[in-house]
Design a protein around this motif. Structure first.
Motif, mmCIF file in Angstrom:
data_model
loop_
_atom_site.group_PDB
_atom_site.id
_atom_site.type_symbol
_atom_site.label_atom_id
_atom_site.label_comp_id
_atom_site.label_asym_id
_atom_site.label_seq_id
_atom_site.Cartn_x
_atom_site.Cartn_y
_atom_site.Cartn_z
ATOM 1 N N VAL A 213 43.248 37.960 54.198
ATOM 2 C CA VAL A 213 43.083 39.126 53.376
ATOM 3 C C VAL A 213 43.963 40.344 54.263
ATOM 4 O O VAL A 213 43.264 40.754 55.460
ATOM 5 C CB VAL A 213 41.742 39.607 53.300
ATOM 6 C CG1 VAL A 213 41.603 40.753 52.243
ATOM 7 C CG2 VAL A 213 40.859 38.318 52.578
ATOM 8 N N ALA A 214 45.056 40.700 54.062
ATOM 9 C CA ALA A 214 45.886 41.745 54.851
ATOM 10 C C ALA A 214 45.236 42.704 55.489
ATOM 11 O O ALA A 214 45.353 42.984 56.645
ATOM 12 C CB ALA A 214 47.004 42.170 53.951
ATOM 13 N N GLU A 215 44.474 43.479 54.637
ATOM 14 C CA GLU A 215 43.786 44.719 55.487
ATOM 15 C C GLU A 215 42.875 44.334 56.406
ATOM 16 O O GLU A 215 42.257 45.131 57.093
ATOM 17 C CB GLU A 215 43.047 45.834 54.148
ATOM 18 C CG GLU A 215 43.931 46.120 53.162
ATOM 19 C CD GLU A 215 44.071 45.125 51.832
ATOM 20 O OE1 GLU A 215 44.059 43.917 52.097
ATOM 21 O OE2 GLU A 215 44.162 45.639 50.753
ATOM 22 N N LYS A 216 42.386 42.998 56.190
ATOM 23 C CA LYS A 216 41.296 42.892 57.121
ATOM 24 C C LYS A 216 41.609 42.175 58.572
ATOM 25 O O LYS A 216 40.495 41.796 59.191
ATOM 26 C CB LYS A 216 39.983 41.720 56.343
ATOM 27 C CG LYS A 216 39.450 42.410 55.273
ATOM 28 C CD LYS A 216 37.866 41.832 54.957
ATOM 29 C CE LYS A 216 37.478 42.701 53.843
ATOM 30 N NZ LYS A 216 36.837 41.827 52.931
ATOM 31 N N LEU A 225 47.227 37.834 51.270
ATOM 32 C CA LEU A 225 47.118 38.819 49.811
ATOM 33 C C LEU A 225 46.376 39.932 50.392
ATOM 34 O O LEU A 225 45.408 40.101 51.316
ATOM 35 C CB LEU A 225 46.351 37.983 48.941
ATOM 36 C CG LEU A 225 46.975 36.767 48.405
ATOM 37 C CD1 LEU A 225 46.111 36.130 47.141
ATOM 38 C CD2 LEU A 225 48.350 36.755 47.890
ATOM 39 N N ARG A 226 46.660 40.958 49.628
ATOM 40 C CA ARG A 226 45.953 42.330 49.715
ATOM 41 C C ARG A 226 44.436 42.271 49.258
ATOM 42 O O ARG A 226 44.662 41.084 48.001
ATOM 43 C CB ARG A 226 46.733 43.544 49.244
ATOM 44 C CG ARG A 226 47.741 43.949 50.156
ATOM 45 C CD ARG A 226 48.507 44.783 49.547
ATOM 46 N NE ARG A 226 49.078 44.812 48.361
ATOM 47 C CZ ARG A 226 49.702 45.472 47.253
ATOM 48 N NH1 ARG A 226 49.742 46.701 47.405
ATOM 49 N NH2 ARG A 226 49.998 44.975 46.136
ATOM 50 N N GLU A 227 43.659 42.871 49.277
ATOM 51 C CA GLU A 227 42.136 42.491 48.715
ATOM 52 C C GLU A 227 42.341 42.774 47.306
ATOM 53 O O GLU A 227 41.562 42.063 46.537
ATOM 54 C CB GLU A 227 41.226 43.814 49.303
ATOM 55 C CG GLU A 227 39.671 43.952 48.911
ATOM 56 C CD GLU A 227 38.965 42.434 48.929
ATOM 57 O OE1 GLU A 227 39.362 41.720 49.959
ATOM 58 O OE2 GLU A 227 38.326 42.137 47.911
ATOM 59 N N ALA A 228 43.289 43.846 46.907
ATOM 60 C CA ALA A 228 43.211 43.969 45.310
ATOM 61 C C ALA A 228 43.933 42.624 44.814
ATOM 62 O O ALA A 228 43.345 42.381 43.729
ATOM 63 C CB ALA A 228 43.906 45.144 44.996
ATOM 64 N N GLU A 229 44.896 42.087 45.326
ATOM 65 C CA GLU A 229 45.349 40.923 44.870
ATOM 66 C C GLU A 229 44.280 39.757 45.067
ATOM 67 O O GLU A 229 44.134 38.892 43.990
ATOM 68 C CB GLU A 229 46.410 40.718 45.504
ATOM 69 C CG GLU A 229 47.742 41.561 45.622
ATOM 70 C CD GLU A 229 48.923 41.347 46.426
ATOM 71 O OE1 GLU A 229 49.882 41.190 46.006
ATOM 72 O OE2 GLU A 229 48.465 41.050 47.838
ATOM 73 N N VAL A 230 43.546 39.791 45.877
ATOM 74 C CA VAL A 230 42.432 38.603 45.831
ATOM 75 C C VAL A 230 41.425 38.794 44.647
ATOM 76 O O VAL A 230 41.137 37.700 43.883
ATOM 77 C CB VAL A 230 41.614 38.637 47.010
ATOM 78 C CG1 VAL A 230 40.450 37.312 47.063
ATOM 79 C CG2 VAL A 230 42.537 38.382 48.220
ATOM 80 N N ILE A 251 39.729 35.762 56.729
ATOM 81 C CA ILE A 251 40.128 34.671 55.774
ATOM 82 C C ILE A 251 39.034 34.318 54.926
ATOM 83 O O ILE A 251 37.931 34.141 55.174
ATOM 84 C CB ILE A 251 40.483 33.342 56.592
ATOM 85 C CG1 ILE A 251 41.283 33.403 57.774
ATOM 86 C CG2 ILE A 251 40.712 32.210 55.725
ATOM 87 C CD1 ILE A 251 42.672 33.786 57.821
ATOM 88 N N THR A 252 39.455 34.358 53.486
ATOM 89 C CA THR A 252 38.609 34.260 52.196
ATOM 90 C C THR A 252 39.051 33.109 51.589
ATOM 91 O O THR A 252 40.207 32.714 51.415
ATOM 92 C CB THR A 252 38.579 35.808 51.717
ATOM 93 O OG1 THR A 252 37.345 35.589 51.063
ATOM 94 C CG2 THR A 252 39.672 35.769 50.569
ATOM 95 N N ALA A 253 38.123 32.587 50.578
ATOM 96 C CA ALA A 253 38.450 31.440 49.855
ATOM 97 C C ALA A 253 37.800 31.926 48.437
ATOM 98 O O ALA A 253 36.925 32.576 48.198
ATOM 99 C CB ALA A 253 37.651 30.166 50.121
ATOM 100 N N VAL A 254 38.508 31.466 47.435
ATOM 101 C CA VAL A 254 38.437 31.959 46.256
ATOM 102 C C VAL A 254 38.162 30.759 45.249
ATOM 103 O O VAL A 254 39.214 29.897 45.506
ATOM 104 C CB VAL A 254 39.442 32.882 45.850
ATOM 105 C CG1 VAL A 254 39.348 33.136 43.933
ATOM 106 C CG2 VAL A 254 39.688 34.290 46.206
ATOM 107 N N VAL A 255 37.274 30.521 44.564
ATOM 108 C CA VAL A 255 37.104 29.446 43.539
ATOM 109 C C VAL A 255 37.164 29.722 42.079
ATOM 110 O O VAL A 255 36.390 30.625 41.826
ATOM 111 C CB VAL A 255 35.553 28.766 44.023
ATOM 112 C CG1 VAL A 255 35.441 27.529 43.143
ATOM 113 C CG2 VAL A 255 35.424 28.425 45.389
ATOM 114 N N LEU A 256 38.252 29.266 41.426
ATOM 115 C CA LEU A 256 38.489 29.706 40.134
ATOM 116 C C LEU A 256 38.245 28.344 39.334
ATOM 117 O O LEU A 256 38.973 27.411 39.273
ATOM 118 C CB LEU A 256 39.907 30.183 39.809
ATOM 119 C CG LEU A 256 39.950 31.356 40.702
ATOM 120 C CD1 LEU A 256 41.781 31.448 41.022
ATOM 121 C CD2 LEU A 256 39.544 32.597 40.412
#
Ligand SMILES: C[S@@+](CC[C@H](N)C(=O)[O-])C[C@H]1O[C@@H](n2cnc3c(N)ncnc32)[C@H](O)[C@@H]1O
Length: 261
Positions: A213-216, A225-230, A251-256
């Protein structure tokens, strides 16, 4: 600043390499140093790339991260993976445990790993009992992945460019349970890739994205990715889940889950 930053004035390495929190191959930095003898590609300096003119040309809302994607190519990664001493770094046990709990336990067994690199993450997923195909557009990476993991379960590797190539024959509509995308999404043409992934997934299939997460990034580097994009990734999926892979949320993980609403 790293010693490498000093060698390439005006060009922050952070812009060129993946974040350190993701598993980098052992001796990755040495490989980068080799790579950066001359600049990767003659072109505008990083400050120039950050200028409003360049941001406009970059599209996607003037995203600097997108702009920087132009400096990567299969050849860039081929060179990186050609370093004789390059080896995959181990995947943290906690990360594969989180993936198992949130995805593997409830999704089916057919998995593709997008931008698999040296195939370490793909190999760990196959050890969970999943049938994994790892794809990468770097032929050098795929050759190494095949050599490194040839004895490990139902695991195959194929060369494929997710931005430029025709869709592989065996990736049919609704043929895949999990599309895994670890530290790769910011390199891809996102709209095309997400549309493809939605088509390939079963109705209860999962797109699993791991990203910086770019800002973090605590060292201020603009990667991932930027937070808004995540957050934007959630659009159009039946279920959205998210968890941080490291304690700082770098580092974040997204489950779609459920590509059809
Ligand atoms: C930062 S590495 C991540 C490797 C691996 N997923 C991991 O987690 O260690 C990014 C990988 O994406 C691959 N890649 C980038 N753009 C790609 C594309 N358009 N098609 C296929 N692979 C791509 C690169 O070759 C590289 O191996």
């Amino acid at each position: 600043m790293t010693p490498l930053d000093k060698r390439v004035p005006g060009r922050t390495l952070a812009a060129i390499i993946p974040p350190p929190a993701q598993p980098l191959p052992v001796n990755f930095w040495r490989a980068v140093r080799r790579q950066l003898g001359p600049p990767i590609r003659p072109g505008p300096s990083l400050p120039a790339l950050a200028s409003p003119g360049w941001r406009r040309r970059a599209g996607a809302g003037g995203n600097l991260v997108n702009t920087l994607r132009q400096h990567r190519s299969a050849t860039f990664w081929d060179d990186m993976y050609s370093a004789p001493d390059i080896r995959p770094a181990p995947i943290p046990r906690a990360e594969i445990g989180q993936f198992q709990d949130r995805v593997a336990a409830s999704a089916g067994p057919a998995v593709i790993d997008v931008g698999t690199g040296l195939g370490e993450w793909a190999c760990r997923m196959s050890k969970l009992g999943l049938t994994v195909t790892g794809y990468d557009y770097s032929p050098v990476a795929i050759e190494s992945a095949r050599r490194l993991h040839h004895n490990h379960g139902p695991l195959t590797f194929e060369v494929h460019d997710f931005d430029a190539d025709a869709i592989p024959r065996h990736l049919q509509r609704e043929s895949v349970d999990v599309v895994s995308c670890r530290h790769v999404l910011h390199f891809l043409e996102r709209p095309r890739f997400i549309a493809d992934a939605r088509r390939w997934l079963h109705k209860n299939g999962v797109l699993h994205i791991t990203t910086a997460v770019a800002e973090k990034m605590r060292d201020g580097r603009h990667v991932g990715l930027r937070e808004a994009e995540v957050r934007e990734l959630a659009r159009g999926w039946r279920e959205y889940d998210r968890y941080d892979v490291d304690p700082h949320g770098e580092i974040t993980a997204v489950v779609l889950r459920g590509p059809y609403t």
